[in-house]
Design a protein around this motif. Structure first.
Motif, PDB file in Angstrom:
ATOM      1  N   THR A 193       0.833  -1.208   0.000  1.00 35.47           N
ATOM      2  CA  THR A 193       0.000   0.000   0.000  1.00 35.47           C
ATOM      3  C   THR A 193       0.869   1.260   0.000  1.00 35.47           C
ATOM      4  OG1 THR A 193      -1.775  -1.173   1.151  1.00 35.47           O
ATOM      5  CG2 THR A 193      -1.826   1.229   1.235  1.00 35.47           C
ATOM      6  N   SER A 194       1.948   1.259   0.789  1.00 35.56           N
ATOM      7  CA  SER A 194       2.834   2.424   0.852  1.00 35.56           C
ATOM      8  C   SER A 194       3.491   2.700  -0.493  1.00 35.56           C
ATOM      9  CB  SER A 194       3.911   2.212   1.921  1.00 35.56           C
ATOM     10  OG  SER A 194       3.362   2.239   3.212  1.00 35.56           O
ATOM     11  N   ARG A 195       3.939   1.646  -1.142  1.00 40.21           N
ATOM     12  CA  ARG A 195       4.577   1.819  -2.461  1.00 40.21           C
ATOM     13  C   ARG A 195       3.588   2.393  -3.466  1.00 40.21           C
ATOM     14  NH1 ARG A 195       6.825  -3.043  -0.703  1.00 40.21           N
ATOM     15  NH2 ARG A 195       5.316  -4.299  -1.880  1.00 40.21           N
ATOM     16  N   PHE A 196       2.345   1.962  -3.363  1.00 37.93           N
ATOM     17  CA  PHE A 196       1.325   2.495  -4.257  1.00 37.93           C
ATOM     18  C   PHE A 196       1.046   3.967  -3.948  1.00 37.93           C
ATOM     19  CE2 PHE A 196      -3.237   3.341  -5.018  1.00 37.93           C
ATOM     20  CZ  PHE A 196      -3.216   3.261  -6.405  1.00 37.93           C
ATOM     21  N   LEU A 197       0.935   4.296  -2.666  1.00 44.84           N
ATOM     22  CA  LEU A 197       0.675   5.682  -2.285  1.00 44.84           C
ATOM     23  C   LEU A 197       1.825   6.601  -2.689  1.00 44.84           C
ATOM     24  CD1 LEU A 197      -0.993   5.331   1.221  1.00 44.84           C
ATOM     25  CD2 LEU A 197      -2.099   5.940  -0.942  1.00 44.84           C
ATOM     26  N   ASP A 198       3.040   6.061  -2.740  1.00 45.05           N
ATOM     27  CA  ASP A 198       4.183   6.867  -3.178  1.00 45.05           C
ATOM     28  C   ASP A 198       3.966   7.437  -4.573  1.00 45.05           C
ATOM     29  OD1 ASP A 198       5.547   6.516  -0.810  1.00 45.05           O
ATOM     30  OD2 ASP A 198       6.807   4.880  -1.569  1.00 45.05           O
ATOM     31  N   VAL A 199       3.285   6.675  -5.437  1.00 44.37           N
ATOM     32  CA  VAL A 199       3.004   7.141  -6.798  1.00 44.37           C
ATOM     33  C   VAL A 199       2.103   8.376  -6.753  1.00 44.37           C
ATOM     34  CG1 VAL A 199       1.987   6.519  -9.034  1.00 44.37           C
ATOM     35  CG2 VAL A 199       3.252   4.803  -7.721  1.00 44.37           C
ATOM     36  N   LEU A 200       1.071   8.345  -5.917  1.00 47.17           N
ATOM     37  CA  LEU A 200       0.163   9.482  -5.798  1.00 47.17           C
ATOM     38  C   LEU A 200       0.810  10.649  -5.066  1.00 47.17           C
ATOM     39  CD1 LEU A 200      -1.898   6.769  -5.722  1.00 47.17           C
ATOM     40  CD2 LEU A 200      -3.524   8.643  -5.771  1.00 47.17           C
ATOM     41  N   ARG A 201       1.619  10.334  -4.039  1.00 48.24           N
ATOM     42  CA  ARG A 201       2.316  11.406  -3.321  1.00 48.24           C
ATOM     43  C   ARG A 201       3.254  12.162  -4.253  1.00 48.24           C
ATOM     44  NH1 ARG A 201       2.186   8.154   2.175  1.00 48.24           N
ATOM     45  NH2 ARG A 201       3.443   6.576   1.122  1.00 48.24           N
ATOM     46  N   LEU A 255      -5.540  14.160  -1.635  1.00 51.85           N
ATOM     47  CA  LEU A 255      -4.347  14.887  -2.078  1.00 51.85           C
ATOM     48  C   LEU A 255      -4.690  16.019  -3.047  1.00 51.85           C
ATOM     49  CD1 LEU A 255      -1.987  11.814  -2.602  1.00 51.85           C
ATOM     50  CD2 LEU A 255      -1.763  13.577  -0.834  1.00 51.85           C
ATOM     51  N   HIS A 256      -5.982  16.228  -3.275  1.00 53.00           N
ATOM     52  CA  HIS A 256      -6.469  17.308  -4.152  1.00 53.00           C
ATOM     53  C   HIS A 256      -5.929  17.188  -5.577  1.00 53.00           C
ATOM     54  CE1 HIS A 256      -8.055  19.063  -0.506  1.00 53.00           C
ATOM     55  NE2 HIS A 256      -6.842  19.091   0.021  1.00 53.00           N
ATOM     56  N   LEU A 257      -5.862  15.945  -6.056  1.00 48.91           N
ATOM     57  CA  LEU A 257      -5.457  15.703  -7.439  1.00 48.91           C
ATOM     58  C   LEU A 257      -6.702  15.722  -8.328  1.00 48.91           C
ATOM     59  CD1 LEU A 257      -2.962  12.760  -6.835  1.00 48.91           C
ATOM     60  CD2 LEU A 257      -2.347  15.061  -7.586  1.00 48.91           C
ATOM     61  N   SER A 258      -6.642  16.434  -9.412  1.00 50.12           N
ATOM     62  CA  SER A 258      -7.752  16.486 -10.365  1.00 50.12           C
ATOM     63  C   SER A 258      -7.441  15.529 -11.506  1.00 50.12           C
ATOM     64  CB  SER A 258      -7.942  17.914 -10.888  1.00 50.12           C
ATOM     65  OG  SER A 258      -9.020  17.963 -11.792  1.00 50.12           O
ATOM     66  N   LEU A 259      -8.070  14.354 -11.480  1.00 50.64           N
ATOM     67  CA  LEU A 259      -7.745  13.291 -12.426  1.00 50.64           C
ATOM     68  C   LEU A 259      -8.992  12.821 -13.159  1.00 50.64           C
ATOM     69  CD1 LEU A 259      -5.423  11.185 -10.087  1.00 50.64           C
ATOM     70  CD2 LEU A 259      -4.693  12.798 -11.845  1.00 50.64           C
ATOM     71  N   SER A 260      -8.824  12.452 -14.425  1.00 49.72           N
ATOM     72  CA  SER A 260      -9.917  11.885 -15.210  1.00 49.72           C
ATOM     73  C   SER A 260     -10.151  10.440 -14.784  1.00 49.72           C
ATOM     74  CB  SER A 260      -9.575  11.928 -16.695  1.00 49.72           C
ATOM     75  OG  SER A 260      -8.487  11.044 -16.980  1.00 49.72           O
ATOM     76  N   ARG A 261     -11.277   9.869 -15.216  1.00 51.25           N
ATOM     77  CA  ARG A 261     -11.555   8.463 -14.893  1.00 51.25           C
ATOM     78  C   ARG A 261     -10.496   7.556 -15.527  1.00 51.25           C
ATOM     79  NH1 ARG A 261     -15.084   8.212 -10.725  1.00 51.25           N
ATOM     80  NH2 ARG A 261     -15.858   6.167 -11.322  1.00 51.25           N
ATOM     81  N   LYS A 262     -10.028   7.905 -16.714  1.00 54.69           N
ATOM     82  CA  LYS A 262      -8.961   7.117 -17.340  1.00 54.69           C
ATOM     83  C   LYS A 262      -7.699   7.173 -16.496  1.00 54.69           C
ATOM     84  CE  LYS A 262      -5.955   6.878 -21.405  1.00 54.69           C
ATOM     85  NZ  LYS A 262      -5.628   7.439 -22.743  1.00 54.69           N
ATOM     86  N   GLU A 263      -7.322   8.352 -16.037  1.00 49.06           N
ATOM     87  CA  GLU A 263      -6.115   8.485 -15.218  1.00 49.06           C
ATOM     88  C   GLU A 263      -6.253   7.733 -13.898  1.00 49.06           C
ATOM     89  OE1 GLU A 263      -4.434  12.882 -16.562  1.00 49.06           O
ATOM     90  OE2 GLU A 263      -6.222  12.754 -15.276  1.00 49.06           O
TER      91      GLU A 263
END
Length: 328
Positions: A71-79, A120-128
């Motif tokens: 989970t941490s490794r995955f969250l690193d991508v979003l961080r 994280l206030h990321l504005s992402l499309s459904r594809k993203e």
């Protein structure tokens, strides 16, 4: 920086088995799935500079170091996308057995993707969002949309074209998928380990890949045409091909138990008596039966009559993953 999301599990009708890139969770083949109405994960996440480490609480229990690390490794991508290094506390709950062949990682990582992106206030499309979810779990990409969903294997090395999109919304076709729970135990061989073993040892691996395009094309059309017989035949065929691939690995991978096999025979017996019902099984022992609404009660009675079926869960085509709560 807090948000809560719900995502629904999905069951592949045209199966996914094998990765072309394990690091990015890029599938070797495309797949088509049905998002399930009754199986879901709710995940709440909070990021804070006060947290020293990531903490994962899964079904009210502290997760294992392996689960937390994944989970941490995955969250690193979003961080990294957000430019923030804050650690997080994640509380996640499944309303069905975890790691038992019911796609808990699919709904889990889809819900985590949605909640973390919002927090994280990321504005992402459904594809993203689908591309991101895939990096947590290959099948999680398919739990971002609802209804009937196609996952594209893609060709790009960076995975930017490996994402899921809807073929048709839930309201397109009222069908049923009944799940016969035969065991609540976690499977002994995880999907990724099983896929890697099949890729490296099965003599049928390339044949599996070569046949997938035709299956995807036929299933896409069956869904658009609402051709239930064709959908059922293709689902059962893809299921048995995937398990044949697993069985032909060395050593062979057997996800079924005795109840699974009894249920497969029972579904075919029911069909021979004139009721259109078809089975599919993922990497686990649970039996899933596709049927039309008017046959739901008969299929349920059949499953409940099989010794060893612990519970039967009925599903319709389920909704998109969605945010339930979020700090502004």
């Amino acid at each position: 920086m807090r948000a809560k999301a719900r995502a629904h599990s999905n069951i592949a009708l045209i199966k996914y088995w094998g990765k072309r890139d394990e690091r990015l969770n890029l599938p070797a083949v495309g797949s088509i799935s049905l998002t399930l109405s009754a199986l879901w994960t709710e995940t709440e996440i909070e990021f804070s500079p006060q947290f020293q480490t990531d903490q994962l609480i899964l079904n009210d229990k502290t997760a294992s170091p392996e689960e937390t690390g994944r989970t941490s490794r995955f969250l690193d991508v979003l961080r990294k996308l957000a430019g923030i290094n804050h650690k997080a506390v994640i509380q996640s709950h499944n309303n069905f057995p975890t790691a038992a062949g019911l796609a808990s990682s699919a709904s889990g990582f889809a819900a985590l993707t949605l909640a973390a992106a919002r927090a994280l206030h990321l504005s992402l499309s459904r594809k993203e969002l689908s591309v991101l979810a895939r990096q947590g779990s290959g099948s999680a990409a398919r739990s971002i949309p609802g209804g009937f969903v196609e996952m594209h294997a893609g060709q790009s090395a960076d995975g930017s074209d490996a994402f899921a999109e809807p073929i048709a919304p839930p309201a397109h076709w009222d069908i049923r998928l009944l799940i016969g729970i035969t065991s609540g135990a976690a499977k002994k061989i995880g999907s990724t380990a099983g896929m890697n073993l099949s890729k490296t040892t099965s003599p049928y691996y390339q044949a599996w890949i070569d046949a997938q395009h035709a299956d995807l094309t036929a299933m896409r059309q069956a869904i658009l045409d609402r051709d239930f017989e064709r959908l059922g035949e293709l689902s059962e065929y893809s299921c048995l091909k995937m398990h044949a691939l697993a069985l032909s690995s060395n050593p062979g991978i057997l996800y079924w138990n005795g109840v699974t096999v009894e249920a497969m025979h029972a579904v075919r017996d029911l069909r021979r008596r004139g009721t259109p019902a078809y089975f599919t099984i993922d990497a686990g022992p649970q039996i899933k039966v596709l049927c039309l609404p008017e046959d739901e009660n008969e299929v349920r009675e059949m499953l409940e009559s099989i010794p060893g079926i612990r519970e039967v869960v009925s599903n319709k085509p389920g909704p998109d993953a969605r945010i339930l709560e979020a700090d502004e």
